[in-house]
Design an enzyme around this catalytic site. Structure first.
Site, PDB file in Angstrom:
ATOM      1  N   TRP A 177       3.332   8.219  -2.318  1.00  0.00           N
ATOM      2  CA  TRP A 177       2.054   7.497  -2.262  1.00  0.00           C
ATOM      3  C   TRP A 177       0.905   8.437  -1.986  1.00  0.00           C
ATOM      4  O   TRP A 177      -0.179   8.278  -2.566  1.00  0.00           O
ATOM      5  CB  TRP A 177       2.115   6.341  -1.255  1.00  0.00           C
ATOM      6  CG  TRP A 177       3.043   5.288  -1.770  1.00  0.00           C
ATOM      7  CD1 TRP A 177       4.275   4.950  -1.269  1.00  0.00           C
ATOM      8  CD2 TRP A 177       2.863   4.479  -2.948  1.00  0.00           C
ATOM      9  NE1 TRP A 177       4.859   3.980  -2.050  1.00  0.00           N
ATOM     10  CE2 TRP A 177       4.028   3.670  -3.078  1.00  0.00           C
ATOM     11  CE3 TRP A 177       1.853   4.353  -3.880  1.00  0.00           C
ATOM     12  CZ2 TRP A 177       4.184   2.750  -4.129  1.00  0.00           C
ATOM     13  CZ3 TRP A 177       2.005   3.436  -4.925  1.00  0.00           C
ATOM     14  CH2 TRP A 177       3.149   2.655  -5.031  1.00  0.00           C
TER      15      TRP A 177
ATOM     16  N   ASP B 163      -3.985   5.662   4.654  1.00  0.00           N
ATOM     17  CA  ASP B 163      -3.395   4.547   3.897  1.00  0.00           C
ATOM     18  C   ASP B 163      -2.249   3.992   4.744  1.00  0.00           C
ATOM     19  O   ASP B 163      -1.156   4.531   4.766  1.00  0.00           O
ATOM     20  CB  ASP B 163      -2.866   5.058   2.551  1.00  0.00           C
ATOM     21  CG  ASP B 163      -1.989   4.038   1.831  1.00  0.00           C
ATOM     22  OD1 ASP B 163      -1.887   2.886   2.303  1.00  0.00           O
ATOM     23  OD2 ASP B 163      -1.390   4.396   0.800  1.00  0.00           O
TER      24      ASP B 163
ATOM     25  N   LYS C  97       3.075  -6.022   2.880  1.00  0.00           N
ATOM     26  CA  LYS C  97       4.196  -5.655   3.752  1.00  0.00           C
ATOM     27  C   LYS C  97       4.060  -6.367   5.100  1.00  0.00           C
ATOM     28  O   LYS C  97       4.846  -7.241   5.426  1.00  0.00           O
ATOM     29  CB  LYS C  97       4.265  -4.134   3.948  1.00  0.00           C
ATOM     30  CG  LYS C  97       4.647  -3.393   2.660  1.00  0.00           C
ATOM     31  CD  LYS C  97       3.477  -2.712   2.068  1.00  0.00           C
ATOM     32  CE  LYS C  97       3.768  -1.629   1.053  1.00  0.00           C
ATOM     33  NZ  LYS C  97       4.589  -1.933  -0.086  1.00  0.00           N
TER      34      LYS C  97
END
Ligand code: PMP
Length: 360
Positions: free
Chosen positions: A102, A172, A196
Site C-alpha cells: 500500500w 494511511d 475495515k
C-alpha cells in the site's frame, strides 16, 4: 446457515450489534418515517447524525481542536493522488517510507504530481520489517512524509509513531485506525478507507490539521480541494450518507466497548494468541519480524502449498471465512479487526491445531 467468523481483510466484519441495529431501523429511522438512506443530507435529522458521528470519533481518538474531521469518498486510493494534489507543487519533494504494497501504491500515485523520494524501504527483505528510523533519508524541505502505519497485505505495523521533525507527517491508517489509542497530534493528516474498522466501503475518514489546509491550491477544482470540503463540513456534494450512518453506529459501539484503550487490550490479546500459536506450532509460519507484526492482519503459511486448498475448504466448512492470503504473498491471512471477538481467534487456533495434527 449462520454467520461465520469472518477474517476478510476488507470489506471486513462489522460488529453484529451494529448490523442488527441497522436492520431494525432500515425502513424507518429515528422517527423520520423513511430510511436514513432516503432522506436529504441537508435536513436537520441527518445533520444531527453527522455531527454526532464526528463528535464520537473526536472523543474516541481525542482529536485536538485544531484538526478537522472529514467524511469523504473515493477510497483510500483516490487520496493517494489527492494528497499530493493538495499539499505539493509540481516538482516539490515528498518523502515516502515503503513498508509494503500500500505504501508502494501511495508513492506511485504521487509520482506524476511531485518529486517522490523513497526515504526508506524494506522491499529488499520482502517487507518483513519497518526500516530503522535512524536510516531514513528525509529531506527537511519535503512537503510531507508519508507512512502506512499498518500494511494490510503483509501484516507489518508501526508500533511507534516516527519522529520526522518539522515536516508534516501523513499516515494511511486504513487498517489500524481505532484499533488502539493514537496520538493524533504527531500527524498533520491521517486518512482511512472505512471498510475495515469503521464501516462499509465507499467512505473515507480524514483527520487533518487546519494549518495544512491553508496549502490547498486555490486553483484546484473544488471537488478535489480538501479546504473546500472542510469549509462545507464534508457536504460539498452528496456524501455517502449510509456509510456515515453506519460509521456513527460503529463509533457508538466502540464507546460502549470502553473505547480504543479497551480495544487495544483486546486486540493485543487476540494477536498474542494467534502469533503465539503460530510460532510454537512448528507447522505454520509468519515471516514478519516480531517487533513489526500487525495486530490487525496476520499472514501465515503452511508447510506446503498443496495444503492451502484443503485448509481453506475445511476452514470454511468450520465457519472460519475468508482466510485466503493476498495473491502477492500466498498462504493465509487472518484479519482480526475490532469486530473479531477473541472467541473467533480461539476458534481459528483450535482449527489450525487440529488441521496440523491431521496433516503433519
Ligand atoms: N491503504 C491500505 C492500508 C489498505 O489496506 C487499502 C485497502 N485494502 C487501501 C489503502 C486502498 O483502499 P481503497 O480500496 O478503499 O481505495
Amino acid at each position: 446457515m449462520s454467520r461465520g467468523y469472518n477474517f476478510s481483510a476488507g470489506p471486513a466484519a462489522l460488529p453484529e450489534e451494529v448490523l442488527r441495529q441497522a436492520q431494525a431501523e432500515l425502513l424507518e429511522w429515528d422517527g423520520v418515517r423513511a430510511s436514513v438512506m432516503e432522506i436529504s443530507h441537508r435536513g436537520k435529522p441527518f445533520i444531527a447524525l453527522a455531527e454526532q458521528a464526528e463528535r464520537d470519533l473526536r472523543e474516541l481518538l481525542a482529536v485536538p481542536s485544531n484538526y478537522k474531521v472529514l467524511f469523504l469518498q473515493g477510497g483510500a486510493t483516490q487520496h493517494f493522488a489527492q494528497i499530493p494534489l493538495n499539499f505539493t507543487r509540481r516538482g516539490q519533494a515528498v518523502d515516502y517510507v515503503l513498508t509494503g504494497d500500500w505504501s508502494e501504491k501511495a508513492a506511485r500515485e504521487a509520482g506524476p504530481l511531485a518529486d517522490v523520494r523513497i526515504a526508506a524501504s524494506s522491499a529488499a527483505t520482502n517487507y518483513d520489517r519497518i526500516p530503522a528510523r535512524d536510516g531514513w533519508d528525509l529531506d527537511p524541505n519535503a512537503a510531507y512524509v508519508h507512512v502506512t502505519p499498518n500494511e494490510t497485505i503483509r501484516g507489518v505495523e508501526f508500533h511507534d509513531i516516527p519522529d520526522v521533525g518539522a515536516v508534516p507527517l501523513i499516515g494511511d491508517v486504513s487498517s489500524t485506525i481505532l484499533s488502539r489509542p493514537l496520538d493524533v497530534s504527531k500527524y498533520a493528516l491521517l486518512y482511512a478507507g472505512a471498510q475495515k474498522n469503521i464501516g462499509p466501503s465507499g467512505l473515507v475518514v480524514m483527520i487533518v490539521r487546519e494549518d495544512l489546509l491553508e496549502r490547498c491550491p486555490k486553483d484546484l477544482p473544488k471537488i478535489f480541494n480538501y479546504a473546500e470540503h472542510a469549509a462545507q463540513d464534508s457536504m460539498l456534494n452528496t456524501p455517502n450518507t449510509w456509510g456515515w450512518y453506519l460509521a456513527g453506529l460503529v463509533f457508538q459501539w466502540l464507546k460502549r466497548q470502553g473505547g480504543v484503550a479497551a480495544m487495544a487490550a483486546r486486540n493485543r490479546a487476540k494477536a498474542e494468541l494467534l502469533y503465539g500459536y503460530i510460532d510454537g506450532s512448528g507447522y505454520y509460519r509468519n515471516p514478519v519480524e516480531p517487533s513489526a507484526r500487525s495486530w490487525m492482519n496476520v499472514p501465515f503459511t503452511l508447510p506446503r502449498e498443496d495444503l492451502d486448498a484443503p485448509f481453506l475448504k475445511e476452514a470454511e466448512a468450520a465457519g472460519l471465512l475468508a482466510l485466503k492470503g493476498h495473491r502477492a504473498v500466498g498462504g493465509m491471512r487472518a484479519s482480526i479487526y475490532n469486530a473479531m471477538p477473541l472467541e473467533g481467534v480461539q476458534a481459528l487456533v483450535d482449527f489450525m491445531r487440529d488441521f496440523a495434527r491431521r496433516n503433519g
